[in-house]
Design a protein around this motif. Structure first.
Motif, PDB file in Angstrom:
ATOM      1  N   UNK A 115      50.435  61.349  37.219  1.00 27.18           N
ATOM      2  CA  UNK A 115      49.373  61.870  36.361  1.00 27.18           C
ATOM      3  C   UNK A 115      48.604  60.716  35.715  1.00 27.18           C
ATOM      4  N   UNK A 116      49.316  59.721  35.229  1.00 30.01           N
ATOM      5  CA  UNK A 116      48.651  58.564  34.634  1.00 30.01           C
ATOM      6  C   UNK A 116      47.725  57.896  35.636  1.00 30.01           C
ATOM      7  N   UNK A 117      48.214  57.740  36.864  1.00 27.73           N
ATOM      8  CA  UNK A 117      47.422  57.077  37.893  1.00 27.73           C
ATOM      9  C   UNK A 117      46.174  57.875  38.233  1.00 27.73           C
ATOM     10  N   UNK A 118      46.315  59.198  38.303  1.00 24.31           N
ATOM     11  CA  UNK A 118      45.170  60.026  38.631  1.00 24.31           C
ATOM     12  C   UNK A 118      44.070  59.897  37.577  1.00 24.31           C
ATOM     13  N   UNK A 119      44.449  59.898  36.305  1.00 22.56           N
ATOM     14  CA  UNK A 119      43.455  59.751  35.245  1.00 22.56           C
ATOM     15  C   UNK A 119      42.873  58.343  35.222  1.00 22.56           C
ATOM     16  N   UNK A 135      49.095  52.787  25.577  1.00 17.14           N
ATOM     17  CA  UNK A 135      50.509  52.494  25.728  1.00 17.14           C
ATOM     18  C   UNK A 135      51.158  53.010  26.989  1.00 17.14           C
ATOM     19  N   UNK A 136      50.381  53.586  27.942  1.00 14.74           N
ATOM     20  CA  UNK A 136      51.035  54.141  29.119  1.00 14.74           C
ATOM     21  C   UNK A 136      50.454  53.633  30.431  1.00 14.74           C
ATOM     22  N   UNK A 137      49.326  52.953  30.402  1.00 14.98           N
ATOM     23  CA  UNK A 137      48.668  52.555  31.646  1.00 14.98           C
ATOM     24  C   UNK A 137      49.534  51.692  32.566  1.00 14.98           C
ATOM     25  N   UNK A 144      49.201  54.133  41.464  1.00 12.18           N
ATOM     26  CA  UNK A 144      47.768  53.876  41.598  1.00 12.18           C
ATOM     27  C   UNK A 144      47.493  53.123  42.893  1.00 12.18           C
ATOM     28  N   UNK A 145      48.382  52.210  43.258  1.00 16.13           N
ATOM     29  CA  UNK A 145      48.213  51.487  44.514  1.00 16.13           C
ATOM     30  C   UNK A 145      48.368  52.430  45.703  1.00 16.13           C
ATOM     31  N   UNK A 146      49.249  53.423  45.581  1.00 20.08           N
ATOM     32  CA  UNK A 146      49.457  54.383  46.670  1.00 20.08           C
ATOM     33  C   UNK A 146      48.237  55.272  46.873  1.00 20.08           C
TER      34      UNK A 146
END
Length: 249
Positions: A115-119, A135-137, A144-146
Motif C-alpha cells: 500500500x505504501x508503495x502504491x501511494x 515515517x513510513x516511506x 516499489x522496485x517490483x
C-alpha cells in the motif's frame, strides 16, 4: 457521470463504474456464501474470502476490456487491475454506516509495504508534503522496485466500500487520495459515490461528487446517514472506527 470520472476513464466511465459495482457485489456475495457454508459465528470465512475475491472479481470484470493489464507485484498474493493507466485498488473502510468515507483509513492499523508503495509511486501529489507518508516511506522501497515495470504515468484510483457479513455491500466510493501517515489516514483529493447494482435509477441521478481543490478536508461526525448524504459538513470530529477487516482482510 462526473467530470472527474470522464477525465479519468473517458467515454467508458459509465461502463467501468457499473462493472466495479457489480464486481464488489459478486465478491460480497461470495464472502457471505462462505460464511453461511462454514456454519460458524466467527467471521473468519467472510473476511478471508472477501480479502481475495475483491481483487479476483475486479480482474474478472475487466480481463476482456482493451487497455487492461493484470499485475501481481512480488510479495503480493493478489492481482491488481491496471485499466488504461489507472490502477484500481479496492479496500474496505467500514463494516457499517457509522463511519464517513471522509474519515476512512486504508488497512487495519499500519499500511502494508505494498500500500505504501502504491501511494508513493502512483498516488496524487501530496497537498502538504511535510505530512505525506510521514515515517513510513523507507519500508515501501522493495515493493516499489517490483512495480517498476508499470508506466510512470500510472495513477492510483481507490475504491472504498463498507460492508458486513449480515447486510452485504452497504455503499461504495471511488476517487483519488494521498496517504498521510503510518495509521493509514487519507486525504481525499476527489471522492464520489458509486451507485450499487441494487440501487434504483433515481439513486444514479442523485449521486453527489466532491472535489477538494483548496483548504483542509472536512472531518465528519459519526452518524447513521447513508450514501452521499454523509458527505455533508460535519458537526464534530469522529473517532476512527476499527474495521471488521481484522477478521481476515
Amino acid at each position: 457521470m462526473s467530470q472527474w470520472a470522464h477525465d479519468t476513464f473517458g467515454q467508458r466511465a459509465p461502463a467501468i463504474r457499473q462493472a466495479v459495482a457489480e464486481a464488489l457485489s459478486v465478491a460480497l456475495e461470495n464472502a457471505r456464501d462462505a460464511q453461511r457454508m462454514a456454519q460458524t459465528d466467527h467471521l473468519h470465512p467472510f473476511g478471508f474470502t472477501l480479502m481475495s475475491r475483491k481483487f479476483e472479481a475486479l480482474a474478472e470484470a475487466f480481463e476482456d476490456m482493451g487497455d487492461v493489464r493484470i499485475v501481481k507485484p512480488a510479495g503480493s498474493q493478489h492481482e491488481l487491475v491496471v485499466l488504461d493507466g489507472r490502477l484500481l485498488f479496492p479496500f474496505r473502510y467500514a463494516k457499517d454506516r457509522s463511519l464517513s468515507v471522509m474519515s476512512a483509513r486504508i488497512g487495519d492499523g499500519r499500511p502494508s509495504a505494498l500500500v505504501q508503495a502504491l501511494f508513493n509511486r502512483f498516488g496524487p501529489e501530496p497537498r502538504m508534503r511535510q505530512l505525506a507518508l510521514q515515517g513510513i516511506a523507507p519500508q515501501a522501497v522493495p515493493i516499489a522496485e517490483a512495480l517498476g515495470d508499470l508506466p510512470e504515468g500510472t495513477s492510483l484510483v481507490l475504491i472504498a466500500y463498507a460492508c458486513n457479513a449480515h447486510a452485504g455491500l452497504l455503499d461504495a466510493w471511488w476517487g483519488e487520495a494521498e496517504l498521510l501517515d503510518r495509521t493509514g489516514s487519507l486525504r481525499w483529493h476527489h471522492c464520489e459515490e458509486i451507485p450499487l447494482a441494487q440501487d434504483t435509477p433515481a439513486a444514479y441521478s442523485s449521486t453527489l461528487s466532491l472535489t477538494f481543490d483548496t483548504g483542509d478536508m472536512p472531518t465528519p461526525s459519526l452518524n447513521a446517514r447513508t450514501g452521499a448524504e454523509r458527505l455533508a459538513p460535519p458537526v464534530s470530529e469522529a473517532a476512527p472506527a476499527r474495521s471488521e477487516a481484522a477478521a481476515g482482510e
